[in-house]
Design a protein around this motif. Structure first.
Motif, short mmCIF file in Angstrom:
data_model
loop_
_atom_site.label_atom_id
_atom_site.label_comp_id
_atom_site.label_asym_id
_atom_site.label_seq_id
_atom_site.Cartn_x
_atom_site.Cartn_y
_atom_site.Cartn_z
N THR A 20 39.49 -8.05 -60.79
CA THR A 20 38.35 -7.29 -61.30
C THR A 20 37.11 -7.57 -60.47
N ILE A 22 32.92 -7.07 -60.55
CA ILE A 22 31.79 -6.76 -61.43
C ILE A 22 30.52 -6.84 -60.60
N ALA A 26 25.41 -5.39 -63.17
CA ALA A 26 26.06 -5.02 -64.43
C ALA A 26 25.72 -6.05 -65.50
N LEU A 28 26.87 -7.73 -69.05
CA LEU A 28 27.95 -7.92 -70.02
C LEU A 28 27.37 -8.62 -71.25
N ILE A 44 33.48 -2.68 -62.27
CA ILE A 44 32.33 -2.39 -63.14
C ILE A 44 31.15 -2.14 -62.20
N CYS A 74 34.65 1.60 -68.07
CA CYS A 74 34.37 0.94 -69.34
C CYS A 74 34.12 1.94 -70.45
#
Length: 80
Positions: A20, A22, A26, A28, A44, A74
């Motif tokens: 993944t 990110i 971003a 979270l 992401i 997402c």
């Protein structure tokens, strides 16, 4: 980026899949970090906010990613 994902997994308890990526910009949600589930090999994108709580209803929700090649992966699911 490896240490950031390790921190999100280890310290915050987020379920983040292998491979993944990110973005640094971003966001979270750390209000309910165990409610975040990101699938393997998901990206992401910058400016994305992944939320796992509903502030107005004062509820925590499960948030999971959907693998998709042409869209932001997402989505958020709210209880009925």
């Amino acid at each position: 980026m490896g240490w950031r994902i390790a921190l999100l997994r280890g310290l915050w308890g987020m379920n983040i899949g292998r491979g993944t990526k990110i973005s640094w910009s971003a966001k979270l949600d750390k209000t309910n970090p165990t409610g975040i589930h990101i699938d393997d090999y998901t990206g992401i994108a910058f400016g994305t906010a992944v939320l796992s709580h509903d502030f107005l209803s004062n509820r925590h929700v499960e948030t999971s990613s959907v693998r998709a090649a042409t869209s932001v992966p997402c989505t958020s699911s709210t209880p009925a």
